[in-house]
Design an enzyme around this catalytic site. Structure first.
Site, mmCIF file in Angstrom:
data_model
loop_
_atom_site.group_PDB
_atom_site.id
_atom_site.type_symbol
_atom_site.label_atom_id
_atom_site.label_comp_id
_atom_site.label_asym_id
_atom_site.label_seq_id
_atom_site.Cartn_x
_atom_site.Cartn_y
_atom_site.Cartn_z
ATOM 1 N N TYR A 19 -9.520 7.118 -2.203
ATOM 2 C CA TYR A 19 -9.077 5.708 -2.052
ATOM 3 C C TYR A 19 -7.589 5.580 -1.684
ATOM 4 C CZ TYR A 19 -7.532 5.067 -7.040
ATOM 5 O OH TYR A 19 -6.911 5.096 -8.246
ATOM 6 N N GLU A 20 -7.176 4.373 -1.453
ATOM 7 C CA GLU A 20 -5.815 4.087 -0.947
ATOM 8 C C GLU A 20 -5.542 4.830 0.359
ATOM 9 O OE1 GLU A 20 -4.003 1.793 -2.037
ATOM 10 O OE2 GLU A 20 -4.667 1.456 -4.085
ATOM 11 N N GLY A 21 -6.567 4.936 1.216
ATOM 12 C CA GLY A 21 -6.411 5.660 2.474
ATOM 13 C C GLY A 21 -6.804 7.109 2.257
ATOM 14 N N ARG A 28 0.464 4.103 -2.620
ATOM 15 C CA ARG A 28 0.100 5.491 -2.297
ATOM 16 C C ARG A 28 0.903 6.487 -3.112
ATOM 17 N NH1 ARG A 28 -1.146 4.508 4.142
ATOM 18 N NH2 ARG A 28 -3.299 3.879 3.722
ATOM 19 N N MET A 67 0.826 -1.204 0.000
ATOM 20 C CA MET A 67 0.000 0.000 0.000
ATOM 21 C C MET A 67 0.862 1.258 0.000
ATOM 22 S SD MET A 67 -3.367 -0.249 0.160
ATOM 23 C CE MET A 67 -4.120 0.865 1.306
#
Lengths: 256, 600
Positions: free
Chosen positions: B442-444, B299, B295
Site C-alpha cells: 500500500y501507499e504505492g 510514504r 502521500m
C-alpha cells in the site's frame, strides 16, 4: 490545603543491571531512570485530591541534579510545583529522611503522601522516619484514601485483610498498588510542566551538616540474584501430583 | 516475555548524538521546547505503546474489526487506545498551539508514531489516518472547512481517512471513476462512486468520520489532470458543529486480510441513494497534487511502520535467543554438558545482527528524513529549502520501498530464531510477519516506488536531487576519513557511492537513447542498490558519532562499540551485494523484459 508528595528517582527495573567494580554499588552507565512506581500512585492520589478539593500539590525529592527530569514528569501528571533537595545523594535512608523532613518543615504541608517503598533499595524507611521527625501520625501501605474536613479515612492492606483507620491531619501516608491507576502524561501537560517551578535547596541551607546526613550504615557488598532455576519434578498419579503440587506451593514456596 | 518493543537508548542516540534535534529548538516555532519536552514526549509515547497499545496486539488479530452487514465495530481494545490518544493530545503533536497542537518537530512526531506502531500497528493507523485527513484540510481547505472539521480531527473527537483507491483504479489513480456533480442549490457537490481498501473506513470509535475523497467533476479532463479532492463526512454537520443527518456513505464490507486484522479496511459506497454531499478542498482538478503532498509524507511513515514490526520481532528473537537452551558449542564433545543459550550459536548470532543492522540503519534513514522535513518547514532560506526538498524527494521512495521489503526479510530472520515455535501463534512473531507484508503494497506498491525513484526523482532537474544527496554523503565520508578507526568503513561506502553514480550514468544513457522500457525494467534492483548506499551512509553517520563518544570517554563503551561493529557488519555483509547489483545493472540485463509471454 497543601499536599506534599515524596518522590524518588530510581533506575527502571527493566534495565540490565551489573555490579560496579567496587563490588558495593550498581554500574550506573546507560541506566534509564524513572519515578519509583509506588510514588506514581502517591502523585496520582495527590492530584485527585487537587481535582476534588482544590489542593496545592508540591512534589519533593532529594537526589542528584538529574532528579529534576523525574520531578518534571510529576509536574506533567498535574502537580503544581516541585522542590529538589541537593547534597544528600549518598545519605542513605536515615540522612535522606532528615533532609526531606527539614524541607517539609519549611513547606508546612497539611498532608504528606509517599510511595510505600522505592524500588531501588526497597528499604521502606524514609517516609516513616520523616513522619517521626516531623512528629506527625503516619499510616503505611494504604489502598484507599478519603478526606473529610481535617480527618483522613484510609484502608491499610494487611495479610489476608485490611484495616480502616481515621487519621487526623497533618499526617503522612504511604501508598500501595491498587489505590489508583496513575495517569499518563499528556502532551499539553508536558508543555505546561515546562513552565512550572522547580525550587532547588541545598542541605546546608536547611541547616543540616555532615553528621545529620551520615548513613549510619555501610554497604559491604552488592550481588545479583542467582540465575539458576530450581527444578522439582513431582511424580505419581494425577490426583497425588495435584495434592503434592498444592502442598509445595503452599508450604514450601508459600505462593498460595 | 519481552515487554521491550525497541531500544530506546538507540533512539536517543539517533536523536541527540547523531542528528542533534535539540538544535531545532532555535527555530521560533519550536522555541518552547527543549530536550526535556522531547524526552518526556517520547517516554510518554513508549509508556502508552507498552501499556496500552501492546496488550491489545494479539487480541486484535484474534478478534479483529467486525462488520454486521451495516456497521463496523472496531476491536474492543481500540476504544481505550483512542481515549488515551485523545486525552494525551496525540492526534496533533506537531500542529500549532492555536490549532490545538503542541508544536513538536516532525523528528519527535516520527519517533512517537514509530513507538505507537511498535505497540500495535493496526491501532496506530486509526490515529495516523485521522491526523492525515486533518493535515489535508489544514493545508488546502477553506477557512470554513477548517473551522468545521479540522479542529475536531486534531482533537480526536472525529476520525479521518483517505479515500483514493477504487476497484478498478489502485495504482492507476488517473482511471478513477467516482464522480462529483455540482449541486444546483448549494455550495456542495453530489458524490457518487465506490472506494476500496479504505483504512479505518468505518468504525464505532467516534460520532463522525471524515473522508477526503478523490473524484472527477463532471466534464473534467480525462486522466490525472481531472481529479479533485472532496471532503465527505459520514454525517453532515449542523450549524452548531454537532453531527446531523446521515450523508449516504454506506459500508459495503471490510476486507478479510492476511494481517492487520484490527484495522477496519472498508469498501465504501458513496451516494447509493444519490444524496452524498462533498465539499471541494482547494481548487478543482488539483486533487492529485494535493493528495501527493500528503502521500509523500505518508510514504516515509510507511517505512516507519515497516521498521516498527521488525523492531518488535527482533526484541522478541533476542530475548528468546538468550533464554532458549539448545545444543552445545560446536567444539564441545561432552554430551552430558548442559545445553547452551542459542545466542551462542554463530548462525543465530548472525541472524540477530542482520536484524539489528537493518533496524538501526532504517531508523536512521527515517529520522534523517524527518529532520530534513523539520529544517524545510522552519528555514526561511528558499535555496536551502529547495536543496533539502530534493534530498527528501529522492530518499522518500527508498524509505517506503526498501524498508518495507527488508522489514519482512528481517522478521523472517526473527521467526527463524524461534525454530518451530516461531511458526506457531503463541509468540507474536508470526503475526508480526503477516502484519508487515502489506507495507510493500500500500501507499504505492514498491514497484511503483522504484519507477518513481529512477523515472522521476533521479531524472528531475537534470539529476539535481542525486547531486544534492551525493554532496551530503560526501560530507559524511570526509568526516569519517578523519577518524582513523573508520577509514575502512568509509571506503566501503564510497565504493558503493561510486557504483551508484556509474550505474545512474549508464542507465541514464539508455533512457536518453529513448529505450524507456529498458531504462525502467530493473528499477527495483536500482532502488535496492540506491537504498543500500543510503543505509551504509546512515550506519557510517552512527559510527562517527559513536567513535567520537568513545574518544571522549563518556562511558557506555559497549553501546558505542556496538554501533561501530554494527556499521562494519552492514558494510562487510550487505554492501558487497550492492556492488554485485550494480554490476548487473551496468550489464544491460533485459532477459525478463524480452522474455516471451508464451515461454512462461
Amino acid at each position: 490545603m497543601k499536599v506534599a508528595v515524596l518522590m524518588k528517582r530510581v533506575p527502571d527495573t527493566a534495565s540490565v543491571f551489573a555490579v560496579a567494580a567496587d563490588g558495593k554499588s550498581v554500574e550506573t552507565g546507560g541506566l534509564k531512570y524513572v519515578m519509583s512506581p509506588y510514588d506514581e500512585h502517591a502523585v496520582e492520589e495527590a492530584i485527585r485530591l487537587k481535582e476534588q478539593a482544590g489542593a496545592e500539590v508540591i512534589v519533593l525529592s532529594a537526589g542528584p541534579p538529574e532528579t529534576k527530569e523525574t520531578l518534571r514528569s510529576a509536574l506533567a501528571m498535574g502537580a503544581d510545583a516541585a522542590m529538589l533537595v541537593t547534597g544528600a545523594e549518598n545519605a542513605g535512608p536515615r540522612g535522606l529522611a532528615k533532609a526531606l523532613a527539614a524541607a517539609l518543615k519549611r513547606m508546612a504541608p497539611d498532608l504528606v503522601i509517599a510511595g510505600k517503598q522505592a524500588v531501588d533499595d526497597d528499604a521502606s524507611q524514609v517516609p516513616e522516619r520523616v513522619a517521626e521527625l516531623l512528629g506527625i501520625p503516619h499510616a503505611s501501605v494504604i489502598t484507599r484514601f478519603a478526606l473529610s474536613g481535617s480527618v483522613a479515612t484510609v484502608d491499610r492492606e494487611i495479610e489476608g485483610g485490611s484495616y480502616t483507620l481515621e487519621v487526623p491531619l497533618p499526617a503522612l501516608f504511604t501508598t500501595q498498588k491498587g489505590i489508583n491507576t496513575p495517569r499518563y502524561p499528556t502532551l499539553p501537560n508536558i508543555m505546561k510542566a515546562k513552565k512550572k517551578e522547580i525550587t532547588e535547596v541545598g542541605v546546608a541551607e536547611l541547616g543540616l551538616g555532615a553528621g545529620d546526613l551520615a548513613a549510619g550504615m555501610a554497604i559491604e557488598s552488592v550481588s545479583l540474584p542467582r540465575q539458576t532455576r530450581l527444578k522439582k519434578i513431582i511424580e505419581g498419579e494425577p490426583a497425588e501430583k495435584v495434592r503434592e503440587l498444592v502442598r509445595v506451593l503452599r508450604e514450601t514456596e508459600k505462593i498460595l | 516475555m519481552s515487554d521491550k518493543l525497541t531500544d530506546m537508548r538507540f533512539i536517543r542516540f539517533l536523536l541527540y548524538e547523531v542528528y542533534n534535534v535539540e538544535e531545532l529548538t532555535q527555530y521560533p516555532y519550536h522555541a518552547d521546547h527543549s530536550r526535556e519536552t522531547f524526552d518526556m514526549a517520547i517516554d510518554a509515547a513508549y509508556q502508552l505503546a507498552r501499556e496500552v497499545f501492546w496488550p491489545n496486539y494479539q487480541e486484535f488479530d484474534r478478534n479483529g474489526a467486525q462488520f454486521d452487514g451495516q456497521h463496523v465495530q472496531a476491536p474492543k481494545g481500540m476504544h481505550e487506545i483512542w481515549r488515551h490518544c485523545k486525552e494525551g493530545g496525540w492526534f496533533a503533536p506537531n500542529i500549532s498551539f492555536d490549532d490545538g497542537g503542541q508544536q513538536f518537530p516532525m523528528s519527535i512526531f516520527a519517533v512517537t508514531s514509530f513507538l505507537f506502531s511498535c505497540g500495535n500497528t493496526s491501532a496506530a493507523m486509526y490515529v495516523n489516518g485521522t491526523w492525515g485527513a486533518a493535515m489535508l484540510i489544514d493545508k488546502f481547505g477553506s477557512e470554513a472547512l477548517k473551522a468545521m472539521y479540522m479542529r475536531k480531527l486534531y482533537a480526536g473527537d472525529w476520525a479521518g481517512t483517505m479515500a483514493l483507491t477504487e476497484p478498478d483504479a489502485g495504482t492507476s489513480l488517473g482511471d478513477i471513476k467516482a464522480t462529483a456533480r455540482k449541486a444546483p442549490d448549494g455550495d456542495y457537490y453530489l458524490i457518487s462512486g465506490v472506494k476500496r481498501f479504505i483504512s479505518s473506513g468505518d468504525h464505532d470509535l467516534t460520532e463522525n468520520i471524515i473522508h477526503p475523497v478523490l473524484a472527477r467533476i463532471e466534464g473534467a479532463p480525462a486522466g490525472v489532470k481531472g481529479i479533485s479532492l472532496f471532503l465527505v463526512p459520514k454525517f453532515r454537520v449542523n450549524d452548531d458543529g454537532s453531527p446531523g443527518e446521515y450523508n449516504d456513505v454506506a459500508t459495503a464490507g471490510i476486507e478479510h486480510k492476511m494481517g492487520l486484522k484490527g484495522q477496519a479496511t472498508a469498501t465504501l459506497n458513496f451516494g447509493e441513494k444519490g444524496d452524498c454531499r462533498g465539499w471541494l478542498i482547494g481548487e478543482a482538478n488539483k486533487g492529485l497534487p494535493y493528495m501527493f503532498e500528503l502521500m509523500n509524507r505518508a510514504r516515509v511513515f510507511t517505512g516507519i511502520q515497516a521498521v516498527s514490526g521488525a523492531s518488535v520481532a527482533y526484541q522478541w528473537a533476542l530475548q528468546y535467543a538468550r533464554e532458549r537452551l539448545q545444543s552445545r558449542d560446536v567444539t564441545c564433545r561432552d554430551v552430558n554438558s548442559p545445553q547452551i543459550p542459542i545466542i551462542n550459536h554463530p548462525d543465530v548470532r548472525t541472524m540477530l545482527l542482520k536484524q539489528k543492522a537493518f533496524i538501526e540503519g532504517a531508523l536512521g534513514m527515517v529520522l534523517y528524513c524527518a529532520k530534513l522535513a523539520d529544517r524545510m518547514a522552519n528555514s526561511s532560506d528558499p535555496e536551502e529549502c529547495e536543496n533539502l526538498n530534493l534530498i527528501l524527494e529522492v530518499m522518500t521512495p527508498c524509505c517506503k520501498a526498501h524498508l518495507s521489503n527488508a522489514s519482512v526479510e528481517s522478521i523472517i530472520q526473527a521467526l527463524q530464531c524461534f525454530g518451530g515455535a516461531g511458526y506457531c501463534e503463541e509468540f507474536p512473531v508470526a503475526q508480526l510477519l503477516r502484519d508487515n507484508k502489506v507495507f510493500s503494497i500500500y501507499e504505492g506498491a514498491n514497484g511503483i516506488q522504484a519507477m518513481d525513484l529512477l523515472g522521476r526523482k533521479v531524472a528531475m532537474q537534470a539529476g539535481a536531487a542525486v547531486r544534492a544527496l551525493m554532496m551530503e554523503i560526501g560530507a559524511t565520508l570526509a568526516e569519517a576519513e578523519a577518524l582513523p578507526a573508520l577509514q575502512d568503513l568509509a571506503q566501503k561506502v564510497q565504493e558503493v557511492q561510486n557504483e551508484v553514480i556509474e550505474t545512474t550514468m549508464t542507465l541514464g544513457a539508455v533512457g536518453m537513447s529513448g529505450q524507456i522500457q529498458e531504462y525502467i525494467c530493473n528499477a527495483t534492483a536500482y532502488l535496492e542498490l540506491f537504498s543500500q548506499m543510503l543505509m551504509g551512509w546512515q550506519h557510517l553517520k552512527h559510527a562517527i558519532a559513536a567513535q567520537r563518544a568513545l574518544d571522549s570517554e563518556t562511558g557506555e563503551a559497549p553501546f558505542y562499540r556496538g554501533k561501530i561493529e554494527t556499521a562494519r557488519f552492514y558494510a562487510n555483509t550487505v554492501l558487497p551485494h550492492a556492488v554485485a547489483t550494480a554490476r548487473m545493472l551496468k550489464a544491460n540485463e533485459y532477459t525478463a523484459l524480452h522474455y516471451a509471454e508464451e515461454c512462461f
